[in-house]
Structure formats: C-alpha cells, structure tokens
Design a protein around this motif. Structure first.
Motif, PDB file in Angstrom:
ATOM      1  N   PRO A   1       3.733   6.700  10.398  1.00 50.08           N
ATOM      2  CA  PRO A   1       4.258   5.942   9.263  1.00 50.08           C
ATOM      3  C   PRO A   1       3.412   6.242   8.029  1.00 50.08           C
ATOM      4  O   PRO A   1       2.259   5.842   7.948  1.00 50.08           O
ATOM      5  CB  PRO A   1       4.096   4.483   9.721  1.00 50.08           C
ATOM      6  CG  PRO A   1       2.982   4.511  10.728  1.00 50.08           C
ATOM      7  CD  PRO A   1       2.858   5.915  11.261  1.00 50.08           C
ATOM      8  N   GLY A   2       3.973   6.993   7.071  1.00 42.61           N
ATOM      9  CA  GLY A   2       3.228   7.337   5.858  1.00 42.61           C
ATOM     10  C   GLY A   2       2.865   6.067   5.107  1.00 42.61           C
ATOM     11  O   GLY A   2       3.711   5.225   4.881  1.00 42.61           O
ATOM     12  N   LEU A   3       1.600   5.896   4.735  1.00 42.97           N
ATOM     13  CA  LEU A   3       1.130   4.672   4.066  1.00 42.97           C
ATOM     14  C   LEU A   3       1.572   3.401   4.817  1.00 42.97           C
ATOM     15  O   LEU A   3       2.039   2.438   4.223  1.00 42.97           O
ATOM     16  CB  LEU A   3       1.574   4.625   2.605  1.00 42.97           C
ATOM     17  CG  LEU A   3       0.974   5.700   1.683  1.00 42.97           C
ATOM     18  CD1 LEU A   3       1.446   5.508   0.242  1.00 42.97           C
ATOM     19  CD2 LEU A   3      -0.544   5.701   1.721  1.00 42.97           C
ATOM     20  N   ASN A   4       1.461   3.455   6.111  1.00 44.30           N
ATOM     21  CA  ASN A   4       1.604   2.276   6.999  1.00 44.30           C
ATOM     22  C   ASN A   4       2.997   1.713   7.233  1.00 44.30           C
ATOM     23  O   ASN A   4       3.235   1.074   8.250  1.00 44.30           O
ATOM     24  CB  ASN A   4       0.755   1.089   6.487  1.00 44.30           C
ATOM     25  CG  ASN A   4      -0.719   1.289   6.716  1.00 44.30           C
ATOM     26  OD1 ASN A   4      -1.120   1.738   7.786  1.00 44.30           O
ATOM     27  ND2 ASN A   4      -1.526   0.982   5.726  1.00 44.30           N
ATOM     28  N   VAL A   5       3.916   1.876   6.276  1.00 47.55           N
ATOM     29  CA  VAL A   5       5.128   1.060   6.392  1.00 47.55           C
ATOM     30  C   VAL A   5       6.429   1.825   6.613  1.00 47.55           C
ATOM     31  O   VAL A   5       7.441   1.220   6.977  1.00 47.55           O
ATOM     32  CB  VAL A   5       5.282   0.090   5.190  1.00 47.55           C
ATOM     33  CG1 VAL A   5       4.150  -0.924   5.187  1.00 47.55           C
ATOM     34  CG2 VAL A   5       5.346   0.828   3.871  1.00 47.55           C
TER      35      VAL A   5
ATOM     36  N   GLY B   1       7.658   6.597   2.382  1.00 49.81           N
ATOM     37  CA  GLY B   1       8.277   5.392   1.816  1.00 49.81           C
ATOM     38  C   GLY B   1       7.341   4.211   1.988  1.00 49.81           C
ATOM     39  O   GLY B   1       7.000   3.844   3.112  1.00 49.81           O
ATOM     40  N   HIS B   2       6.866   3.646   0.859  1.00 53.81           N
ATOM     41  CA  HIS B   2       5.894   2.556   0.974  1.00 53.81           C
ATOM     42  C   HIS B   2       6.203   1.420   0.015  1.00 53.81           C
ATOM     43  O   HIS B   2       5.393   0.510  -0.141  1.00 53.81           O
ATOM     44  CB  HIS B   2       4.484   3.106   0.724  1.00 53.81           C
ATOM     45  CG  HIS B   2       4.336   3.716  -0.632  1.00 53.81           C
ATOM     46  ND1 HIS B   2       4.735   5.002  -0.899  1.00 53.81           N
ATOM     47  CD2 HIS B   2       3.894   3.202  -1.792  1.00 53.81           C
ATOM     48  CE1 HIS B   2       4.522   5.254  -2.185  1.00 53.81           C
ATOM     49  NE2 HIS B   2       4.033   4.173  -2.752  1.00 53.81           N
TER      50      HIS B   2
ATOM     51  N   ASP C   1       4.738   9.205  -2.777  1.00 55.26           N
ATOM     52  CA  ASP C   1       5.504   9.824  -1.685  1.00 55.26           C
ATOM     53  C   ASP C   1       5.588  11.329  -1.892  1.00 55.26           C
ATOM     54  O   ASP C   1       5.438  12.111  -0.953  1.00 55.26           O
ATOM     55  CB  ASP C   1       6.920   9.230  -1.621  1.00 55.26           C
ATOM     56  CG  ASP C   1       6.909   7.764  -1.223  1.00 55.26           C
ATOM     57  OD1 ASP C   1       6.262   7.428  -0.219  1.00 55.26           O
ATOM     58  OD2 ASP C   1       7.543   6.957  -1.920  1.00 55.26           O
ATOM     59  N   LEU C   2       5.832  11.712  -3.145  1.00 52.42           N
ATOM     60  CA  LEU C   2       5.885  13.136  -3.483  1.00 52.42           C
ATOM     61  C   LEU C   2       4.516  13.780  -3.245  1.00 52.42           C
ATOM     62  O   LEU C   2       4.430  14.882  -2.683  1.00 52.42           O
ATOM     63  CB  LEU C   2       6.316  13.289  -4.955  1.00 52.42           C
ATOM     64  CG  LEU C   2       6.322  14.694  -5.537  1.00 52.42           C
ATOM     65  CD1 LEU C   2       7.261  15.605  -4.756  1.00 52.42           C
ATOM     66  CD2 LEU C   2       6.736  14.658  -7.008  1.00 52.42           C
ATOM     67  N   SER C   3       3.436  13.071  -3.624  1.00 48.88           N
ATOM     68  CA  SER C   3       2.083  13.607  -3.438  1.00 48.88           C
ATOM     69  C   SER C   3       1.746  13.777  -1.955  1.00 48.88           C
ATOM     70  O   SER C   3       1.037  14.702  -1.575  1.00 48.88           O
ATOM     71  CB  SER C   3       1.045  12.690  -4.098  1.00 48.88           C
ATOM     72  OG  SER C   3       1.284  12.597  -5.482  1.00 48.88           O
ATOM     73  N   LEU C   4       2.273  12.887  -1.118  1.00 50.64           N
ATOM     74  CA  LEU C   4       2.068  13.023   0.333  1.00 50.64           C
ATOM     75  C   LEU C   4       2.905  14.182   0.868  1.00 50.64           C
ATOM     76  O   LEU C   4       2.455  14.975   1.690  1.00 50.64           O
ATOM     77  CB  LEU C   4       2.470  11.730   1.049  1.00 50.64           C
ATOM     78  CG  LEU C   4       1.560  10.524   0.822  1.00 50.64           C
ATOM     79  CD1 LEU C   4       2.258   9.240   1.245  1.00 50.64           C
ATOM     80  CD2 LEU C   4       0.244  10.674   1.584  1.00 50.64           C
TER      81      LEU C   4
ATOM     82  N   ASN D   1       3.812  -4.386   2.310  1.00 53.59           N
ATOM     83  CA  ASN D   1       2.496  -4.181   1.697  1.00 53.59           C
ATOM     84  C   ASN D   1       1.854  -2.988   2.391  1.00 53.59           C
ATOM     85  O   ASN D   1       1.498  -3.071   3.564  1.00 53.59           O
ATOM     86  CB  ASN D   1       1.657  -5.450   1.896  1.00 53.59           C
ATOM     87  CG  ASN D   1       0.200  -5.254   1.510  1.00 53.59           C
ATOM     88  OD1 ASN D   1      -0.143  -4.288   0.824  1.00 53.59           O
ATOM     89  ND2 ASN D   1      -0.652  -6.157   1.952  1.00 53.59           N
ATOM     90  N   TRP D   2       1.749  -1.863   1.643  1.00 52.09           N
ATOM     91  CA  TRP D   2       1.248  -0.637   2.295  1.00 52.09           C
ATOM     92  C   TRP D   2      -0.274  -0.632   2.446  1.00 52.09           C
ATOM     93  O   TRP D   2      -0.825   0.230   3.093  1.00 52.09           O
ATOM     94  CB  TRP D   2       1.744   0.608   1.569  1.00 52.09           C
ATOM     95  CG  TRP D   2       1.362   0.737   0.120  1.00 52.09           C
ATOM     96  CD1 TRP D   2       2.149   0.439  -0.953  1.00 52.09           C
ATOM     97  CD2 TRP D   2       0.133   1.244  -0.429  1.00 52.09           C
ATOM     98  NE1 TRP D   2       1.486   0.707  -2.126  1.00 52.09           N
ATOM     99  CE2 TRP D   2       0.245   1.204  -1.829  1.00 52.09           C
ATOM    100  CE3 TRP D   2      -1.061   1.723   0.145  1.00 52.09           C
ATOM    101  CZ2 TRP D   2      -0.792   1.620  -2.682  1.00 52.09           C
ATOM    102  CZ3 TRP D   2      -2.094   2.132  -0.700  1.00 52.09           C
ATOM    103  CH2 TRP D   2      -1.937   2.080  -2.093  1.00 52.09           C
TER     104      TRP D   2
END
Ligand SMILES: [Zn+2]
Ligand SMILES: [Zn+2]
Length: 361
Positions: A128-132, A60-61, A43-46, A86-87
């Motif tokens: 939605p960051g990383l899908n979820v 948040g994933h 999350d920090l890297s994104l 499940n991301w």
C-alpha cells in the motif's frame, strides 16, 4: 474478495487497472469503501521513482469513504462511519510523537504505527503506497489511518482533506503562522497551492499573490483567494516586491518542490519574513544561498511535512471552515475521473496543467 485498483507494477511503468484480492480486515484493521481519491503530486513522485516505494504497489493517499468492516480490537470507528484516510498515522511513542510533532512520526511509514494489509494479485504481494492504497474501490488499512469525518462535509469532497487541504492549511497556520493583515505569496497553483491560497484567505491575509509557470491558472487561483497573479519568470521576486511597496511579502509558500521556485520564494520574502517549502523536490534540485544574504535578510526558511498538522486535531477545524462556507473544497477540483483516468492526470501534472484531479468511485 476482488476489487478494482490502479496497480503500479514497477517504478516508471504505466499503472494497470486490474482486480486485486483484498482480504477481510485483521486485528487492528479497517476495511473502507472509497468514495473518492485525489491524485496528488506525491503519487507521481512515487510512480516515477523520485520517492521510494516497494513495488508492485497500489498508490493513492488522499481519500475518503465509508467503513465496511472492522477487525478485532478496533473501537475508533464502526461499519457505516464516514472517514478520511490519514497516510501518516503516528505511533504516539517515538521522540517526535512525544514532543507532539506527530507529522514527523518516525514510524509513520514503516508499518510500526499499524499493521499493513497484504493484498494479492496473481499471487504477488501488493504494497500500500503511503499506507492507505486509495486508488482502489476498497482498501484495508491500519485503524490509525482512518479519521472520523465530521458532519456537514460531502464525502466525495472530503477526500481532499486527507492531503492537499491539510497540507495547505498547515503550511499557513502551523508552519508560516500567517497573521491577519500579512501578505502571502504562493508558488505553484496545483492542488496544494490552491488549498494554500484558500488557507491564506481564511487567515485574513491582506494581499495574496499566486505564482505559476502558466497564465492559464489565473482564474482558478483568484477563485481560491489570490488577489494578484504573477506568471513565473526570472523577474518574479522583483514583481512581488513591486506589489508590496518594495519590501517583499511577509510569507512565501513554495508548493512546487523546484530549486528555481524555492529560490524565487526566498527572494520574494521581505526582510525578517518566512519562507515555507511544502513542495517535494528531487535530490538533484540544489538550492544555494550565500552567507551574507542569510544574515542580511534575516528570513526564516522552513520545510513543512503534511502541513505540520496533527490530522486528528486539524480535520475538525477544516470541517468547520467547510460548514461555514469559508473553505470551498470543490474549487480545488478541475477534473472528475475514474481509475483509468489516473495516467492522464499524471501527464497533466507533469505538464503543469490543472488543479486537483479527483477519482470518483
Ligand atoms: Zn499528497
Ligand atoms: Zn511516532
């Protein structure tokens, strides 16, 4: 319907805790009320641009919660079901999926594995960051992004299964394939590192060495299964060889994504041993090897994505470990926070402090 969420307005900008407008689930979608969400290094890297994400976004994933509603055609879950997010949903159709390597699904992050929910805040579309999008009280996700949670696992703790624990478990069982009696070194004692230590203990590793830049994580590491603790320095490989009869460990798992620790993990591995890199580093982290050492040491160096797990198969295994008391999810968490505590959790992560911070809704 409005729910509270932590929104990343732009890369590098601070998160804003605000209300977002969440639509009802469309065909193939599921609405979930989050019980908890872990704050993962990804999350920090994104948020800081190391990994790319369209903005504005809800990150948040690593989450778990209860299904509130399902859209047309959804049969895998029903309202009231407890689920883990499940991301990395797999499409079942690409080359990787056809080989059973679902963690490498070519369509996991491009939306083709399911329909992305559209969210609006002040009329702007939210990604939605990383899908979820788990940094929100509720989320709407594609049905492949929910996995039914087996009985016997508290819902709040279950959030950790969605990323850190699957990753640590998979690094040990699928990637490095640790056998009973082998020695393991884990570099980086954050959420994934702690999960990796526990997985090594469950695998029956004889000696488990935890390595971190700070002496402050020793107790945390030992509670997760470490039998030795080493504060990282230029001398780390030599110290680890000294702890293993001069040979080095059978398996090193690197959980920091830094060139210096990948190199140290490699040098700490015995001749013929396995070095698995779980940490996600930036392009500027260059690791070098000379040709002779690659031949001489005969080691295997592997990358590892989402623990090389099939979440649908591994989740019941992990739930079994929790029920049997072998896997202590609570031991990974060093902080329970609210949504507005995420920025401070990012700061702690940057400073290398603590294990997992868990947002509890
Ligand atoms: Zn993660
Ligand atoms: Zn696929």
């Amino acid at each position: 319907m409005a729910v509270r969420a932590a929104v990343l307005p732009a890369i590098g900008a601070p998160l804003e805790i605000t209300e977002i407008d969440l639509p009802e689930p469309g065909p193939g979608q599921v609405r979930v009320r989050l019980a908890a969400a872990g704050v993962c290094h990804s999350d920090l890297s994104l948020a800081n641009g190391t990994m790319r994400v369209p903005v504005p976004a809800v990150l948040g994933h690593e989450g778990a919660g209860t299904v509130l509603a399902v859209g047309e055609g959804v049969t895998r879950v029903a309202p009231g079901d407890r689920v883990v997010l499940n991301w990395a949903p797999s499409c079942g159709e690409c080359h990787a999926c056809s080989l059973g390597e679902v963690w490498l699904c070519a369509n996991a992050l491009n939306g083709a594995a399911g329909v992305h929910a559209t969210r609006t805040a002040d009329g702007a579309e939210l990604h939605p960051g990383l899908n979820v999008a788990a940094f929100a009280e509720e989320t709407v996700v594609a049905a492949p992004c929910v996995l039914p949670l087996p009985d016997g696992v508290p819902l709040t703790d279950a959030a950790l299964l969605g990323c850190a624990v699957l990753t640590g478990h998979g690094a040990v069982h699928h990637s490095a394939r640790v056998r009973e009696g082998e020695s393991v070194a884990v570099f980086g004692v954050g959420g994934v590192g702690l999960a990796t230590l526990q997985a090594a203990r469950i695998a029956g590793a004889s000696k488990i060495v935890a390595v971190d830049v700070t002496p402050e994580k020793e107790e945390l590491a030992r509670r997760a299964g470490a039998t030795e603790y080493v504060v990282a320095s230029a001398n780390t490989p030599r110290e680890i060889r000294a702890l293993t009869g001069g040979q080095g460990v059978d398996v090193s798992v690197e959980c920091a994504g830094r060139a210096v620790s990948i190199r140290a993990a490699w040098e700490s591995t015995r001749r013929g041993g396995r070095t698995t890199v779980v940490g996600i580093g930036g392009k500027d982290e260059q690791v070098t090897f000379n040709a002779l050492e690659i031949f001489h040491w005969g080691r295997t160096l592997s990358g590892c994505v989402y623990g090389n797990c099939d979440p649908a198969e591994d989740l019941p295994v992990l739930a079994g470990h929790v029920r049997a008391g072998r896997l202590d999810l609570g031991a990974l968490v060093t902080e329970h926070i609210a949504l507005d505590g995420i920025p401070a959790a990012f700061e702690n992560m940057t400073a290398g402090k603590g294990g997992r911070a868990l947002v509890v809704f």
